[in-house]
Each structure stands twice: as structure tokens, then as C-alpha cells.
Design an enzyme around this catalytic site. Sequence first.
Site, PDB file in Angstrom:
ATOM      1  N   ASP A   1       9.923  -2.750 -13.901  1.00 29.66           N
ATOM      2  CA  ASP A   1       9.241  -1.765 -13.473  1.00 29.66           C
ATOM      3  C   ASP A   1      10.127  -0.533 -13.907  1.00 29.66           C
ATOM      4  OD1 ASP A   1       7.007  -2.979 -12.577  1.00 29.66           O
ATOM      5  OD2 ASP A   1       7.642  -2.766 -10.615  1.00 29.66           O
TER       6      ASP A   1
ATOM      7  N   ASP B   1       0.881  -1.843 -15.459  1.00 29.08           N
ATOM      8  CA  ASP B   1       0.401  -1.094 -13.990  1.00 29.08           C
ATOM      9  C   ASP B   1      -0.343  -0.109 -14.295  1.00 29.08           C
ATOM     10  OD1 ASP B   1       1.811  -3.239 -12.934  1.00 29.08           O
ATOM     11  OD2 ASP B   1       3.648  -1.752 -12.264  1.00 29.08           O
TER      12      ASP B   1
END
Length: 189
Positions: A134, A156
Site C-alpha cells: 500500500d 484498492d
Amino acid sequence: MKSLDANLKSKLLPIVLTLVVIIVDQITKMLIVRYLPLKPGLYMAFGPQFLGDFLRIVHVRNMGAAFSFGANWSAGARRVFFSVVPTIILIGVLIVYFRTNDFTKLQRWTIAGIVGGGFGNIIDRIFRADGVVDFIDVKFFGLFGYERWPTFNFADSVVVVCGLILLVSVISGMIKEEKEHRKNKAKGE
């Protein structure tokens, strides 16, 4: 035969988005891993900031799912619940996607984006033992108790944006159908 070819083509074309999302997601993650390496024992490596500290590029590893859900589970439980189950679900979505003609063009593209984002993260879960990469860190100004929104990645963001567009599309389609039903009922049909 021509209508079958056009129907199949209309279903296959959005799959290009699936592949583009997977490729862009994996390239961005490779760049983050290469240029913002985590030092042993560090939770996060910091990169550039934009608009003050509103948007930061960081390097975080997420062993869980959204909001780090399940990050403390055993490796086996994480593998089943975050790799195997989502893969089965995405395959099911693709089966429905190809078997039905009920989706609009917009809905097909959004489903393709969601599938691409889903597989982008599954690839990380399978091939990155230290978790999903991330890297997008956004200031959230204390809303919902978050000073910063939980760090996320390209996959995402595609899943969320496409999911919202799909939801709006389905709801607006239902409203349109209901209006048509009422209109036809008023006409006595």
C-alpha cells in the site's frame, strides 16, 4: 452468428480494463518497493508529499484486508480468507459476467475494473509473503476518527471507484424500471 460475435465482443472488450488495472497496479507496487524500501523493523517508509501533507506516497505492507482487518490472523487463515476465497468469488463474478446479458455497457466496464483490482491485490497476497503493498496516504482531517485514511493502493482505489459507479448504475436502473412500471400501470398495460 453475427449477433453472437457482437455479444461476445461487448463482453470481452471491458476485460482489457481488467488487464490494464492489474498491470498498472503491479507496476506501481514494484516502483514503490524499489524506490521506497522498508528498513528492517520499520512499519512505513516515507516518500514525496503533495499539497502540504494532504497526499503522501509511503510504503506500507498490509497483511490483512481493508483497514488491516485480519492482519493478526495466522498465515494459513489469511491465505484462505484473503487469497482463496476472493479468487473463488472473482471467478464466480466472471462466470456471471460472461453468462448474463443483463448488464449495461457501463456495468460491464465497472465489473471489469473491480475484477482487475481484486486480482491485483490477490497477486500480492500470493507472491509477497510480507503483505500487500500500500502506498497512497491521504489526510482525512479527523473524519470518522481518522486523522489519515488507511493507506491504500491503485487496485484498492479502482475497486472503490468502480464499485460506487456500479452501485449508482444499479440503483438508477432500478429507479428507471420502477418509473416505467408505474407509467405502464397508469396506462393500463
